[in-house]
Scaffold this motif. Structure first.
Motif, short mmCIF file in Angstrom:
data_model
loop_
_atom_site.label_atom_id
_atom_site.label_comp_id
_atom_site.label_asym_id
_atom_site.label_seq_id
_atom_site.Cartn_x
_atom_site.Cartn_y
_atom_site.Cartn_z
N UNK A 1 101.17 -32.38 -16.17
CA UNK A 1 102.12 -33.44 -15.79
C UNK A 1 102.22 -33.64 -14.29
N UNK A 2 101.86 -32.61 -13.52
CA UNK A 2 101.99 -32.73 -12.06
C UNK A 2 100.64 -32.99 -11.41
N UNK A 3 100.51 -34.09 -10.68
CA UNK A 3 99.23 -34.43 -10.06
C UNK A 3 98.93 -33.62 -8.79
N UNK A 4 99.89 -32.79 -8.35
CA UNK A 4 99.71 -32.04 -7.11
C UNK A 4 99.61 -30.53 -7.35
N UNK A 5 99.55 -30.11 -8.60
CA UNK A 5 99.53 -28.68 -8.92
C UNK A 5 98.25 -28.02 -8.39
N UNK A 6 98.41 -26.95 -7.61
CA UNK A 6 97.27 -26.24 -7.01
C UNK A 6 97.06 -24.85 -7.59
N UNK A 7 98.13 -24.20 -8.02
CA UNK A 7 98.01 -22.81 -8.49
C UNK A 7 98.91 -22.59 -9.70
N UNK A 8 98.34 -21.93 -10.72
CA UNK A 8 99.12 -21.60 -11.91
C UNK A 8 98.84 -20.15 -12.28
N UNK A 9 99.90 -19.37 -12.40
CA UNK A 9 99.79 -17.93 -12.65
C UNK A 9 100.39 -17.64 -14.02
N UNK A 10 99.52 -17.20 -14.94
CA UNK A 10 99.94 -16.96 -16.34
C UNK A 10 99.56 -15.56 -16.80
N UNK A 11 99.27 -14.66 -15.88
CA UNK A 11 98.85 -13.31 -16.28
C UNK A 11 99.99 -12.51 -16.89
#
Length: 418
Positions: free
Chosen positions: A139-149
């Motif tokens: 949904x976010x066009x500016x997302x650079x990092x996603x942490x799901x560990x």
């Protein structure tokens, strides 16, 4: 008398002008600016402007479960709060920290306004794949990092915003990577999948990650090398898998690799020129089943071959031509089956080598002795006998000039200086 009256009248007329001579005084016309100081327009400072991200109107809105510091209005801290659901995210938030909670599900309604997000941290929760709404991370066009560990994910959530550059999925329960899982991630530079249960990477799922520089798939259950790695790759981590063979031309299309880590696998043999890569600086093949050495590229600086099955090290294969441009500085060979140091030819082939670590070697069949080979370089021995009282003496002087011979009657000041 007439003259006196005229003078008095004239004084009354001029008095008001003398009292008001500074009214309407034009300073700019009477005083010129200093010619040595150039004119500078007034500077209007905007302290809160960030030129790297879209401008966001100031707002004090913040989810009541979280904390939004006044000094960083674009950040929302929701970590370590025993949350079970994701709070509503204001549109101004760019960094969202939700780690160390008890969240299982991610509802797209929470992200409906979160169009400015650049970083999301969901680590150390209880996320389950079947409880994450499809497209919630797109949904976010500016997302650079996603942490799901450190969650309970069994699949890679998809789709993910095409703007993402770094994805952390370590320590989950993912058992396979499908082609659609990584679809459209054209900006990803780093993908971490360590500590999962991956035994299969479908087709060329990784080939479309054309900007990928670091790939971590350590501590999984792979039996073969992942196919279709992009040419942009610089760092490859495949430690602690069950890989037994590397295809002959596997690295031919990966000229940018600088580090390969494949320790704790089951590799028994590699082709002679397998690792002849122009930029390779670190190669770790420790804890495998290698018996035959291979060619060492000029760029390689650190080579780890501990806990293999080497009985001899053939320097001619490692270095067929003596070349002063060889950059190898460290070689580790402990826990093999060597019975003696490698040939002194190694120091001609690798003129920059600083340390060769042999350590203890394994017992061969019928051999009751554990071979301990002296390290290179050998440990320094005392050069001044048992009574070495000059510990404070400069080390450079010891090595270059030898021990001091004290003379009682000469130059006491010289000895006091040192």
């Amino acid at each position: 008398m007439d003259v006196l009256m005229r003078l008095l009248a004239l004084a009354l007329i001029l008095a008001p002008q003398g009292l008001c001579q500074y009214e309407g005084y034009d300073y700019d016309t009477d005083y010129e600016p200093d010619p040595d100081v150039p004119y500078r327009p007034p500077i209007h400072s905007h302290h809160s402007v960030d030129y790297n991200v879209p401008s966001i109107p100031f707002s004090t809105e913040c989810a009541r479960e979280c904390y939004c510091p006044p000094s960083s209005i674009a950040t929302m801290y929701c970590d370590h709060r025993k949350l079970k659901t994701v709070p509503q995210i204001p549109s101004r938030i760019q960094q969202l920290y939700l780690q160390h909670n008890e969240i299982e599900a991610v509802n797209i309604k929470s992200f409906i306004n979160a169009t400015s997000l650049r970083e999301i941290n969901f680590s150390h929760n209880k996320l389950k794949s079947n409880k994450i709404d499809t497209g919630v991370f797109a949904t976010s066009p500016h997302l650079h990092q996603i942490i799901l560990n450190n969650n309970d994910l069994e699949e890679i959530p998809s789709p993910i915003s095409s703007s993402v550059e770094r994805i952390f999925l370590g320590a989950n329960k993912i058992n396979k990577v499908r082609e659609q899982d990584l679809q459209g991630l054209v900006n990803v530079t780093m993908l971490d999948l360590c500590n999962n249960y991956i035994d299969n990477i479908k087709g060329k799922a990784l080939s479309k990650l054309t900007k990928l520089m670091q790939l971590n798939i350590c501590n999984n259950k792979l039996h073969s090398m992942p196919a279709g790695l992009p040419a942009s790759l610089m760092y490859l981590s495949l430690e602690n898998n069950s890989i037994s063979k590397i295809p002959d031309d596997y690295f031919a299309k990966l000229p940018n690799l600088t580090a390969i880590r494949m320790s704790h696998n089951k590799i028994g043999e590699v082709p002679l020129y397998m690792f002849n890569l122009p930029k390779l600086m670190e190669l770790n093949l420790g804890h495998n089943k290698l018996k035959r050495i291979f060619y060492v590229p000029r760029s390689l600086e650190h080579l780890y071959l501990q806990d293999n099955e080497f009985e001899t090290i053939n320097i001619t294969l490692m270095c067929p031509v003596m070349d002063q441009t060889q950059r190898l500085t460290y070689l580790r060979l402990d826990q093999n089956r060597l019975k003696g140091p490698i040939s002194t030819l190694a120091f001609l082939c690798f003129p920059h080598v600083q340390s060769i670590y042999y350590g203890e070697q394994k017992r061969s069949a019928g051999d009751n002795q554990v071979h301990v080979i002296p390290p290179y370089p050998p440990p320094e021995e005392p050069r001044y006998g048992d009574d070495d009282d000059d510990d404070d003496f400069p080390q450079y002087h010891r090595e270059e000039h030898g021990p001091i011979v004290e003379e009682e009657d000469e130059d006491d000041d010289f000895h006091d200086y040192y």
